[in-house]
Design a protein around this motif. Sequence first.
Motif, PDB file in Angstrom:
ATOM      1  N   MET A 158       0.811  -1.214   0.000  1.00  0.00           N
ATOM      2  CA  MET A 158       0.000   0.000   0.000  1.00  0.00           C
ATOM      3  C   MET A 158       0.851   1.273   0.000  1.00  0.00           C
ATOM      4  SD  MET A 158      -2.893  -1.312  -0.267  1.00  0.00           S
ATOM      5  CE  MET A 158      -3.712   0.276  -0.322  1.00  0.00           C
ATOM      6  N   PHE A 159       2.064   1.201   0.536  1.00  0.00           N
ATOM      7  CA  PHE A 159       2.956   2.372   0.567  1.00  0.00           C
ATOM      8  C   PHE A 159       4.345   1.951   0.104  1.00  0.00           C
ATOM      9  CE2 PHE A 159      -0.221   2.790   3.911  1.00  0.00           C
ATOM     10  CZ  PHE A 159      -0.804   4.013   3.578  1.00  0.00           C
ATOM     11  N   PRO A 160       4.512   1.685  -1.197  1.00  0.00           N
ATOM     12  CA  PRO A 160       5.811   1.209  -1.687  1.00  0.00           C
ATOM     13  C   PRO A 160       6.800   2.326  -2.006  1.00  0.00           C
ATOM     14  CG  PRO A 160       4.250   1.194  -3.481  1.00  0.00           C
ATOM     15  CD  PRO A 160       3.511   1.703  -2.277  1.00  0.00           C
ATOM     16  N   TYR A 161       6.395   3.578  -1.854  1.00  0.00           N
ATOM     17  CA  TYR A 161       7.230   4.663  -2.350  1.00  0.00           C
ATOM     18  C   TYR A 161       8.424   4.938  -1.443  1.00  0.00           C
ATOM     19  CZ  TYR A 161       2.778   5.296  -4.760  1.00  0.00           C
ATOM     20  OH  TYR A 161       1.634   5.088  -5.485  1.00  0.00           O
ATOM     21  N   THR A 162       8.314   4.556  -0.193  1.00  0.00           N
ATOM     22  CA  THR A 162       9.407   4.837   0.738  1.00  0.00           C
ATOM     23  C   THR A 162      10.394   3.687   0.871  1.00  0.00           C
ATOM     24  OG1 THR A 162       8.047   4.043   2.588  1.00  0.00           O
ATOM     25  CG2 THR A 162       7.939   6.399   2.076  1.00  0.00           C
ATOM     26  N   HIS A 163      10.114   2.595   0.211  1.00  0.00           N
ATOM     27  CA  HIS A 163      11.002   1.436   0.315  1.00  0.00           C
ATOM     28  C   HIS A 163      12.205   1.640  -0.609  1.00  0.00           C
ATOM     29  CE1 HIS A 163      11.917  -2.642   1.511  1.00  0.00           C
ATOM     30  NE2 HIS A 163      12.096  -2.987   0.239  1.00  0.00           N
ATOM     31  N   CYS A 205      -1.814   2.853  -8.578  1.00  0.00           N
ATOM     32  CA  CYS A 205      -0.468   3.427  -8.668  1.00  0.00           C
ATOM     33  C   CYS A 205       0.515   2.694  -7.759  1.00  0.00           C
ATOM     34  CB  CYS A 205      -0.517   4.922  -8.304  1.00  0.00           C
ATOM     35  SG  CYS A 205      -1.450   5.932  -9.484  1.00  0.00           S
ATOM     36  N   ALA A 206       0.068   2.339  -6.555  1.00  0.00           N
ATOM     37  CA  ALA A 206       0.959   1.640  -5.634  1.00  0.00           C
ATOM     38  C   ALA A 206       1.317   0.259  -6.178  1.00  0.00           C
ATOM     39  CB  ALA A 206       0.292   1.532  -4.270  1.00  0.00           C
ATOM     40  N   LEU A 207       0.344  -0.445  -6.744  1.00  0.00           N
ATOM     41  CA  LEU A 207       0.625  -1.775  -7.288  1.00  0.00           C
ATOM     42  C   LEU A 207       1.521  -1.689  -8.518  1.00  0.00           C
ATOM     43  CD1 LEU A 207       0.064  -4.790  -6.976  1.00  0.00           C
ATOM     44  CD2 LEU A 207      -1.940  -4.495  -8.432  1.00  0.00           C
ATOM     45  N   MET A 208       1.309  -0.710  -9.378  1.00  0.00           N
ATOM     46  CA  MET A 208       2.171  -0.556 -10.548  1.00  0.00           C
ATOM     47  C   MET A 208       3.608  -0.273 -10.133  1.00  0.00           C
ATOM     48  SD  MET A 208      -0.315   1.684 -13.047  1.00  0.00           S
ATOM     49  CE  MET A 208       0.993   1.952 -14.224  1.00  0.00           C
ATOM     50  N   PHE A 209       3.792   0.606  -9.165  1.00  0.00           N
ATOM     51  CA  PHE A 209       5.138   0.908  -8.699  1.00  0.00           C
ATOM     52  C   PHE A 209       5.777  -0.339  -8.092  1.00  0.00           C
ATOM     53  CE2 PHE A 209       8.243   2.485  -5.641  1.00  0.00           C
ATOM     54  CZ  PHE A 209       8.921   3.440  -6.395  1.00  0.00           C
ATOM     55  N   PHE A 210       5.036  -1.087  -7.315  1.00  0.00           N
ATOM     56  CA  PHE A 210       5.560  -2.309  -6.700  1.00  0.00           C
ATOM     57  C   PHE A 210       5.949  -3.340  -7.760  1.00  0.00           C
ATOM     58  CE2 PHE A 210       4.743  -6.626  -5.165  1.00  0.00           C
ATOM     59  CZ  PHE A 210       5.592  -6.696  -4.065  1.00  0.00           C
ATOM     60  N   ALA A 252       0.975  -2.150 -16.110  1.00  0.00           N
ATOM     61  CA  ALA A 252      -0.164  -1.373 -16.626  1.00  0.00           C
ATOM     62  C   ALA A 252      -1.435  -2.201 -16.713  1.00  0.00           C
ATOM     63  CB  ALA A 252       0.193  -0.806 -18.000  1.00  0.00           C
ATOM     64  N   PHE A 253      -1.318  -3.495 -16.739  1.00  0.00           N
ATOM     65  CA  PHE A 253      -2.482  -4.358 -16.842  1.00  0.00           C
ATOM     66  C   PHE A 253      -3.223  -4.472 -15.510  1.00  0.00           C
ATOM     67  CE2 PHE A 253      -4.466  -8.632 -17.267  1.00  0.00           C
ATOM     68  CZ  PHE A 253      -5.264  -8.353 -18.374  1.00  0.00           C
ATOM     69  N   GLN A 254      -2.573  -4.177 -14.385  1.00  0.00           N
ATOM     70  CA  GLN A 254      -3.174  -4.356 -13.070  1.00  0.00           C
ATOM     71  C   GLN A 254      -4.362  -3.422 -12.816  1.00  0.00           C
ATOM     72  OE1 GLN A 254      -2.064  -7.021 -11.414  1.00  0.00           O
ATOM     73  NE2 GLN A 254      -0.598  -7.252 -13.104  1.00  0.00           N
ATOM     74  N   PRO A 255      -4.277  -2.110 -13.089  1.00  0.00           N
ATOM     75  CA  PRO A 255      -5.455  -1.246 -12.844  1.00  0.00           C
ATOM     76  C   PRO A 255      -6.686  -1.663 -13.651  1.00  0.00           C
ATOM     77  CG  PRO A 255      -3.496   0.089 -13.132  1.00  0.00           C
ATOM     78  CD  PRO A 255      -3.125  -1.299 -13.528  1.00  0.00           C
ATOM     79  N   ILE A 256      -6.476  -2.179 -14.858  1.00  0.00           N
ATOM     80  CA  ILE A 256      -7.622  -2.596 -15.679  1.00  0.00           C
ATOM     81  C   ILE A 256      -8.349  -3.768 -15.024  1.00  0.00           C
ATOM     82  CG2 ILE A 256      -8.289  -3.444 -17.951  1.00  0.00           C
ATOM     83  CD1 ILE A 256      -5.826  -2.046 -19.095  1.00  0.00           C
ATOM     84  N   ILE A 257      -7.579  -4.737 -14.547  1.00  0.00           N
ATOM     85  CA  ILE A 257      -8.188  -5.896 -13.901  1.00  0.00           C
ATOM     86  C   ILE A 257      -8.884  -5.491 -12.597  1.00  0.00           C
ATOM     87  CG2 ILE A 257      -7.732  -8.162 -12.907  1.00  0.00           C
ATOM     88  CD1 ILE A 257      -7.529  -8.034 -15.919  1.00  0.00           C
TER      89      ILE A 257
END
Length: 357
Positions: free
Chosen positions: A170-175, A299-304, A342-347
């Motif tokens: 959920m918060f991958p930006y700080t890793h 966005c969090a899942l795409m970044f991860f 990019a496929f994750q938000p669509i699903i």
Amino acid sequence: MNKRGTPFGPIQFTRWGLLPRRHKTLNESGNSGAGDWTYRARRFFQYTMDLPHHGYRAAAKPRARAAPSTGEPVLFEDTSSAAPPMAPQGYYNMGYNMGGASGGGAAGGGPNNLFSDPMASAAVMYGSSLASQGKDMVNKEISRFMSVNKLKYFFAVDTKYVMKKLLLLMFPYTHQDWEVRYHRDTPLTPRHDVNAPDLYIPTMAFITYILLAGMALGIQKRFSPEVLGLCASTALVWVIIEVLVMLLSLYLLTVHSDLSTFDLLAYSGYKYVGMIFTVLCGLLFGSDGYFVALAWSSCALMFFIVRSLRMKILSSLSSDSMGAGASAKPRFRLYITVATAAFQPIIIYWLTSHLVR
């Protein structure tokens, strides 16, 4: 006939038992005349009347034996003319005919003597060997498609790892450190490395998503077993299609990496965490909360996905750096990584939009 002309003399009476030998006959006594004849006639008729009692007895009718009196104990029971004894239920006791079969324990083949037979023991050993061979063949066939030891690796988690992994999703930006750690060419288990993929969180998230979907449909008065089954099967089929597409892409582009099928299944199943967060926000805050949560989780899942697959796909360039198409392969690997993310938000939108209205 004797000398006197009588039909029976002393010899005949003595032979037939009519005249005792100690009785004096006519010649011995010296008497003669009518008195002797009268005496002989009387004795003849006397023995004639008593003849049935001395051996020439007529056949008598059989008489039943009297039952022994109950007052005196009977030492031996007379069974010469009696029927076989009756059982208490009214059936004949077969002790006379089956004494040998029922009494001989060694001759009978009871369950206790089953394994004492060498043929039975050989049959049991042969059956056990066949069962062990069949088990080995089944395990060998299963190992060709799925390794049990490798599957255990993806479920080696603890509570601390689960909490860290959920926060990372959920918060991958700080890793900062996204590299998977190894110990003697073997990746560490998920409980020792937060970057290692696991299947526990995707499995539990999938089950939670199905339960949450049922609750959302029940709140909207649209719940039915058919609709819930369709929702579960759709979510599972989309994950399988995604994994198959990724495997086919890696095979066609000849990308060599240490990504296994379980790794791809784990990364593809992490989307259920974002789907749960999106549906909960939609149920609590309406459509506005749903779209805000959808944007954040996407966005969090795409970044991860990009950061995780980058360490798996883009890092293995040493063996493919030579050749005419060496410069194109890094671009292909980057395309696969970006397309998967990019496929994750669509699903996520496809599987959650019908649950929030």
